[in-house]
Design a protein around this motif. Structure first.
Motif, PDB file in Angstrom:
ATOM      1  N   ALA A 247       0.882  -1.175  -0.059  1.00 54.80           N
ATOM      2  CA  ALA A 247      -0.150   0.007   0.055  1.00 54.80           C
ATOM      3  C   ALA A 247       1.041   1.280   0.022  1.00 54.80           C
ATOM      4  O   ALA A 247       1.823   1.363   0.633  1.00 54.80           O
ATOM      5  CB  ALA A 247      -0.781  -0.018   1.255  1.00 54.80           C
ATOM      6  N   ALA A 248       0.670   2.018  -1.014  1.00 53.29           N
ATOM      7  CA  ALA A 248       1.489   3.284  -1.059  1.00 53.29           C
ATOM      8  C   ALA A 248       0.340   4.509  -0.975  1.00 53.29           C
ATOM      9  O   ALA A 248      -0.433   4.556  -1.812  1.00 53.29           O
ATOM     10  CB  ALA A 248       2.248   3.415  -2.346  1.00 53.29           C
ATOM     11  N   THR A 249       0.617   5.347   0.200  1.00 50.49           N
ATOM     12  CA  THR A 249      -0.230   6.341   0.320  1.00 50.49           C
ATOM     13  C   THR A 249       0.343   7.678   0.013  1.00 50.49           C
ATOM     14  O   THR A 249       1.455   7.946   0.668  1.00 50.49           O
ATOM     15  CB  THR A 249      -0.626   6.128   1.888  1.00 50.49           C
ATOM     16  OG1 THR A 249      -1.487   5.149   1.962  1.00 50.49           O
ATOM     17  CG2 THR A 249      -1.840   7.511   2.053  1.00 50.49           C
TER      18      THR A 249
ATOM     19  N   ALA B 142      -3.779  11.364   1.208  1.00 44.87           N
ATOM     20  CA  ALA B 142      -4.548  11.687  -0.023  1.00 44.87           C
ATOM     21  C   ALA B 142      -5.259  10.308  -0.199  1.00 44.87           C
ATOM     22  O   ALA B 142      -5.687   9.498   0.723  1.00 44.87           O
ATOM     23  CB  ALA B 142      -3.997  12.077  -0.872  1.00 44.87           C
ATOM     24  N   TYR B 143      -4.982   9.687  -1.119  1.00 49.57           N
ATOM     25  CA  TYR B 143      -5.280   8.192  -1.851  1.00 49.57           C
ATOM     26  C   TYR B 143      -4.110   7.333  -1.559  1.00 49.57           C
ATOM     27  O   TYR B 143      -3.143   7.597  -1.425  1.00 49.57           O
ATOM     28  CB  TYR B 143      -6.004   8.100  -3.231  1.00 49.57           C
ATOM     29  CG  TYR B 143      -4.649   8.762  -4.116  1.00 49.57           C
ATOM     30  CD1 TYR B 143      -3.918   7.819  -4.773  1.00 49.57           C
ATOM     31  CD2 TYR B 143      -4.436  10.257  -4.367  1.00 49.57           C
ATOM     32  CE1 TYR B 143      -3.050   8.366  -5.612  1.00 49.57           C
ATOM     33  CE2 TYR B 143      -3.612  10.542  -5.171  1.00 49.57           C
ATOM     34  CZ  TYR B 143      -2.818   9.467  -5.888  1.00 49.57           C
ATOM     35  OH  TYR B 143      -1.579  10.086  -6.866  1.00 49.57           O
ATOM     36  N   THR B 144      -4.677   6.024  -1.626  1.00 45.61           N
ATOM     37  CA  THR B 144      -3.849   4.913  -1.441  1.00 45.61           C
ATOM     38  C   THR B 144      -3.886   3.853  -2.709  1.00 45.61           C
ATOM     39  O   THR B 144      -5.020   3.715  -3.136  1.00 45.61           O
ATOM     40  CB  THR B 144      -4.225   4.212  -0.039  1.00 45.61           C
ATOM     41  OG1 THR B 144      -4.086   4.787   0.880  1.00 45.61           O
ATOM     42  CG2 THR B 144      -3.233   2.847  -0.185  1.00 45.61           C
ATOM     43  N   SER B 145      -2.744   3.890  -3.201  1.00 47.74           N
ATOM     44  CA  SER B 145      -2.749   2.735  -4.354  1.00 47.74           C
ATOM     45  C   SER B 145      -2.114   1.566  -3.800  1.00 47.74           C
ATOM     46  O   SER B 145      -1.211   1.331  -3.249  1.00 47.74           O
ATOM     47  CB  SER B 145      -1.510   3.363  -5.574  1.00 47.74           C
ATOM     48  OG  SER B 145      -2.369   4.665  -5.978  1.00 47.74           O
ATOM     49  N   PHE B 146      -2.478   0.290  -4.141  1.00 45.62           N
ATOM     50  CA  PHE B 146      -2.295  -0.970  -4.059  1.00 45.62           C
ATOM     51  C   PHE B 146      -1.509  -1.635  -4.989  1.00 45.62           C
ATOM     52  O   PHE B 146      -2.099  -1.637  -6.174  1.00 45.62           O
ATOM     53  CB  PHE B 146      -3.488  -1.926  -3.376  1.00 45.62           C
ATOM     54  CG  PHE B 146      -3.900  -1.436  -2.132  1.00 45.62           C
ATOM     55  CD1 PHE B 146      -3.478  -1.878  -0.998  1.00 45.62           C
ATOM     56  CD2 PHE B 146      -4.969  -0.476  -1.923  1.00 45.62           C
ATOM     57  CE1 PHE B 146      -3.955  -1.520   0.376  1.00 45.62           C
ATOM     58  CE2 PHE B 146      -5.312  -0.134  -0.699  1.00 45.62           C
ATOM     59  CZ  PHE B 146      -4.888  -0.644   0.379  1.00 45.62           C
ATOM     60  N   TYR B 147      -0.497  -2.330  -4.636  1.00 47.29           N
ATOM     61  CA  TYR B 147       0.185  -3.031  -5.811  1.00 47.29           C
ATOM     62  C   TYR B 147       0.480  -4.497  -5.530  1.00 47.29           C
ATOM     63  O   TYR B 147       0.631  -4.751  -4.238  1.00 47.29           O
ATOM     64  CB  TYR B 147       1.672  -2.392  -5.970  1.00 47.29           C
ATOM     65  CG  TYR B 147       1.684  -1.093  -6.430  1.00 47.29           C
ATOM     66  CD1 TYR B 147       1.593  -0.794  -7.802  1.00 47.29           C
ATOM     67  CD2 TYR B 147       1.719  -0.040  -5.464  1.00 47.29           C
ATOM     68  CE1 TYR B 147       1.799   0.756  -8.218  1.00 47.29           C
ATOM     69  CE2 TYR B 147       1.544   1.309  -5.831  1.00 47.29           C
ATOM     70  CZ  TYR B 147       1.554   1.654  -7.568  1.00 47.29           C
ATOM     71  OH  TYR B 147       1.577   2.708  -7.446  1.00 47.29           O
ATOM     72  N   THR B 148       0.389  -5.531  -6.301  1.00 50.66           N
ATOM     73  CA  THR B 148       0.596  -6.962  -5.876  1.00 50.66           C
ATOM     74  C   THR B 148       2.243  -7.129  -6.377  1.00 50.66           C
ATOM     75  O   THR B 148       2.503  -6.753  -7.332  1.00 50.66           O
ATOM     76  CB  THR B 148      -0.031  -8.028  -6.742  1.00 50.66           C
ATOM     77  OG1 THR B 148      -1.438  -7.542  -6.420  1.00 50.66           O
ATOM     78  CG2 THR B 148       0.309  -9.285  -6.181  1.00 50.66           C
ATOM     79  N   VAL B 149       2.971  -7.346  -5.360  1.00 54.69           N
ATOM     80  CA  VAL B 149       4.621  -7.349  -5.485  1.00 54.69           C
ATOM     81  C   VAL B 149       4.828  -9.074  -5.804  1.00 54.69           C
ATOM     82  O   VAL B 149       4.140  -9.744  -4.916  1.00 54.69           O
ATOM     83  CB  VAL B 149       5.300  -7.195  -4.523  1.00 54.69           C
ATOM     84  CG1 VAL B 149       6.473  -6.973  -4.538  1.00 54.69           C
ATOM     85  CG2 VAL B 149       4.894  -5.592  -4.381  1.00 54.69           C
TER      86      VAL B 149
ATOM     87  N   ALA C 116      -2.591  -3.706 -10.817  1.00 57.97           N
ATOM     88  CA  ALA C 116      -1.053  -3.317 -11.064  1.00 57.97           C
ATOM     89  C   ALA C 116      -0.325  -4.101 -10.395  1.00 57.97           C
ATOM     90  O   ALA C 116      -0.202  -4.221  -8.924  1.00 57.97           O
ATOM     91  CB  ALA C 116      -0.835  -1.772 -10.312  1.00 57.97           C
ATOM     92  N   ASP C 117       0.756  -4.895 -10.868  1.00 62.50           N
ATOM     93  CA  ASP C 117       1.808  -5.841 -10.421  1.00 62.50           C
ATOM     94  C   ASP C 117       3.131  -5.359 -10.662  1.00 62.50           C
ATOM     95  O   ASP C 117       3.280  -4.607 -11.558  1.00 62.50           O
ATOM     96  CB  ASP C 117       1.581  -7.143 -10.945  1.00 62.50           C
ATOM     97  CG  ASP C 117       0.164  -7.912 -10.850  1.00 62.50           C
ATOM     98  OD1 ASP C 117      -0.790  -7.446 -10.074  1.00 62.50           O
ATOM     99  OD2 ASP C 117       0.060  -9.209 -11.203  1.00 62.50           O
TER     100      ASP C 117
END
Length: 150
Positions: free
Chosen positions: A33-35, A49-56, A97-98
């Protein structure tokens, strides 16, 4: 050659999941999670602000090291190849987003970490190749079939 390399700073959102695919390839995955934080001039403080989630996705030795080193909530820096995937599930279109990780480490700006070098594996005589080399798609399919949804 024309791959999109990214560096993402965030927190581990799910426990790393480790699998050995049918072809013997070690793979682990977790969500990051990158906020985005912004300076609020009115309140004179930082706000989320907003959070983006990535599958690593981590492969081979990196996969094993991730499982032994990373837990939920820890701040990480992940560098790797970005893949945006389109899927359709239950009649709905999804984008994910991976990141195929090349390097993963703790964010030392937010804490300390202790590095322990892993002993290299003892070299063994190569086994004769009896089946075709695995592809990324077959490894991911093996992992997806063996792993519960994140």
């Amino acid at each position: 050659m024309n791959e999109t390399l990214v560096t993402v700073v965030g927190n581990v959102a799910t426990p790393p999941d480790f699998r050995e695919a049918a072809n013997g390839a070690a793979v682990s995955r977790f969500r990051l999670a990158a906020t985005v934080r912004r300076w609020d001039r009115e309140r004179a403080e930082w706000t989320d602000a907003y959070t983006s989630f990535y599958t690593v996705w981590a492969w081979r030795a990196l996969a094993a090291n991730v499982v032994g080193s990373v837990t939920v909530g820890e701040p990480l820096i992940v560098q790797g190849k970005l893949r945006i995937q389109e899927q359709e599930r239950e009649g709905k279109r999804w984008l994910s987003a991976d990141i195929d990780a090349l390097s993963i480490g703790h964010d030392l700006a937010r804490g300390t970490s202790a590095f322990r070098r892993v002993s290299p594996a003892v070299a063994q005589a190569p086994k004769p190749l009896t089946t075709p080399a695995p592809t990324r798609a077959s490894a991911e399919r093996d992992v997806a079939e063996a792993a519960p949804s994140l």
